[in-house]
Design a protein around this motif. Structure first.
Motif, PDB file in Angstrom:
ATOM      1  N   MET A   6     -14.096 -10.549  79.634  1.00 55.77           N
ATOM      2  CA  MET A   6     -14.560 -11.841  80.122  1.00 55.77           C
ATOM      3  C   MET A   6     -13.391 -12.811  80.315  1.00 55.77           C
ATOM      4  N   ILE A   7     -12.369 -12.709  79.488  1.00 51.73           N
ATOM      5  CA  ILE A   7     -11.188 -13.562  79.670  1.00 51.73           C
ATOM      6  C   ILE A   7     -10.531 -13.257  81.018  1.00 51.73           C
ATOM      7  N   VAL A   8     -10.435 -11.979  81.348  1.00 48.95           N
ATOM      8  CA  VAL A   8      -9.845 -11.589  82.637  1.00 48.95           C
ATOM      9  C   VAL A   8     -10.722 -12.099  83.790  1.00 48.95           C
ATOM     10  N   GLY A   9     -12.020 -11.801  83.731  1.00 48.74           N
ATOM     11  CA  GLY A   9     -12.931 -12.221  84.797  1.00 48.74           C
ATOM     12  C   GLY A   9     -12.993 -13.728  84.951  1.00 48.74           C
ATOM     13  N   THR A  10     -12.991 -14.422  83.847  1.00 45.37           N
ATOM     14  CA  THR A  10     -13.043 -15.888  83.882  1.00 45.37           C
ATOM     15  C   THR A  10     -11.774 -16.460  84.496  1.00 45.37           C
TER      16      THR A  10
END
Length: 170
Positions: A122-126
């Motif tokens: 989620m950190i990457v996608g965000t």
């Protein structure tokens, strides 16, 4: 109230659900908050006439609800396929590709069986959505993504400690 201002108000509400999401330990609670946020963000993008992002975020809200009940690889591929169709039919330039990549990364994250993997992806996608929101010109959405990353990191630290240092107490 202008359409732009309304879109920013919706993001302000989504910020609250995003911040809450990663303060929960159970994945079910995380994804329920993210589903609500996804609906609000989808409407925000529709108001800004960003149809690829709006469609992808609406599918994301549904996807989050589905992952409460199943982590089936078939469903993962189904949602990745739906993302691809939305991106193809609403393509309007590079922003469509950026939101598509961000959504696909978060789709993979949502189907992770463990919350630790979900948090990492989620950190990457965000981060990808952060770039999209900056390029769209939505300052409140940029703030939302920054707060989302920060909240995710705080939650990650609370439950797993620093990634390079083992926790002594659980």
């Amino acid at each position: 109230m202008s359409v732009f201002l309304l879109s920013q108000c919706l993001i302000a509400i989504a910020i609250v659900t995003d911040i809450l999401s990663f303060q929960f330990k159970q994945k079910r609670h995380i994804v329920l908050c993210l589903a609500l946020s996804g609906v609000l963000i989808s409407i925000h993008f529709a108001l800004l006439l960003q149809w690829t992002a709006a469609g992808l975020m609406l599918v994301a809200a549904i996807r989050y609800l589905v992952t409460v009940f199943s982590h089936s690889r078939r469903l993962l591929w189904l949602f990745l396929g739906i993302n691809s169709l939305i991106a193809m039919f609403t393509y309007a330039g590079p922003l469509s590709l950026i939101s598509f990549v961000g959504s696909c990364t978060q789709t993979i994250a949502a189907f992770c069986p463990r919350d630790q993997q979900l948090r990492q992806l989620m950190i990457v996608g965000t981060s990808i959505w952060l770039l999209n929101n900056y390029l769209v010109g939505s300052p409140t959405a940029v703030l939302m993504e920054l707060l989302f990353i920060g909240s995710n990191l705080v939650g990650y630290y609370r439950f797993y400690g620093l990634p390079w240092r083992p926790r002594l107490v659980d």
